[in-house]
Write a protein that holds these residues in place. Structure first.
Motif, PDB file in Angstrom:
ATOM      1  N   ASN B  17      10.443   1.856  16.954  1.00 56.66           N
ATOM      2  CA  ASN B  17       9.495   2.943  17.169  1.00 56.66           C
ATOM      3  C   ASN B  17       9.837   3.746  18.420  1.00 56.66           C
ATOM      4  N   GLU B  27      -0.437   3.341  20.545  1.00 55.76           N
ATOM      5  CA  GLU B  27       0.287   4.085  19.512  1.00 55.76           C
ATOM      6  C   GLU B  27       1.197   3.163  18.709  1.00 55.76           C
ATOM      7  N   ASP B  31       1.120   2.223  14.608  1.00 57.17           N
ATOM      8  CA  ASP B  31       2.233   2.235  13.661  1.00 57.17           C
ATOM      9  C   ASP B  31       2.379   0.896  12.959  1.00 57.17           C
ATOM     10  N   ARG B  34       0.008   0.451  10.190  1.00 58.66           N
ATOM     11  CA  ARG B  34       0.427   1.126   8.964  1.00 58.66           C
ATOM     12  C   ARG B  34       1.458   0.316   8.200  1.00 58.66           C
ATOM     13  N   ARG B  35       2.335  -0.312   8.948  1.00 56.22           N
ATOM     14  CA  ARG B  35       3.399  -1.067   8.289  1.00 56.22           C
ATOM     15  C   ARG B  35       2.899  -2.383   7.702  1.00 56.22           C
TER      16      ARG B  35
END
Lengths: 109, 109
Positions: B17, B27, B31, B34-35
């Motif tokens: 990332n 942040e 992410d 989401r994964r």
DNA sequence: CTAAATATATCGGTTATCCGATAGTTATCC
DNA sequence: GGATAACTATCGGATAACCGATATATTTAG
């Protein structure tokens, strides 16, 4: 891969291998050696197979050759789905190290 | 990913990332949510960042925004390489879950 | 058949990985 | 400014993941 009923990537790769071909424990260990660079210890591979068997994801015949069960196929499908979400941008990762995808999908055992 | 100087896939994804964009801890956590489908605990993400910082793979500015270091870039490249070997047939894994009604694989005949 | 080599299996223990709880810090809003 | 929320960070501990040593079983070689 906590979304699935498996230990981790080791079990995932075992199921993945068995989805292509029924294999013995040592054959599976050889494939893992190719992937990871080092061969998993007997104390790694056989407990993993035992656990998968107890969960009904694989079966072993009289020659200790393991195969996926129907349940194992479903589990693998779920795991592949989770995997593809987790690493949705895997192509970028591959190109990151400029490694060619040689023979992706076919390899000799 | 024992071949690399990281904890595991979590650290790998953090570096990945940060290679795209400098980010804060929250942040990064977003992410990962989401994964993986679930958000990593603060007790997961910050110790991982701390370890990466101590190893010199990332740096944090005054606003707690993390960035990759040169060393981190090299580490990530190595990790991507190991990753691409470990999952060289990832394309088949991806298609496995898209064709789930047809079954994932072919067993030995 | 016997011995050696290989494969299978188990066990105990070590390290890795991650989380919940907690606390301190920074930002936001009135 | 002060309260509130959000973010950052640490700690202890629970569980996962894996290995080395060991033991048993099976295959192979002579």
């Amino acid at each position: 891969m906590k979304c699935c009923d498996m230990k981790g990537f080791l079990s995932y790769l075992i199921l993945w291998n068995l989805s292509k071909k029924s294999m013995s424990g040592s054959e599976i260990a050889c494939d893992l050696e190719r992937r990871r660079g080092n061969k998993p210890s007997p104390g790694t591979i056989y407990p993993a197979l035992k656990e998968l068997k107890e969960k009904g994801l694989v079966t072993a015949d009289k020659d200790k050759v393991y195969s996926l069960t129907k349940k194992g196929e479903r589990e693998l499908t779920d795991a592949c789905k989770a995997f593809s979400v987790l690493f949705f941008d895997v192509k970028d990762m591959f190109s990151c190290c400029k490694l060619q995808l040689l023979g992706c999908g076919k390899r000799r055992l």
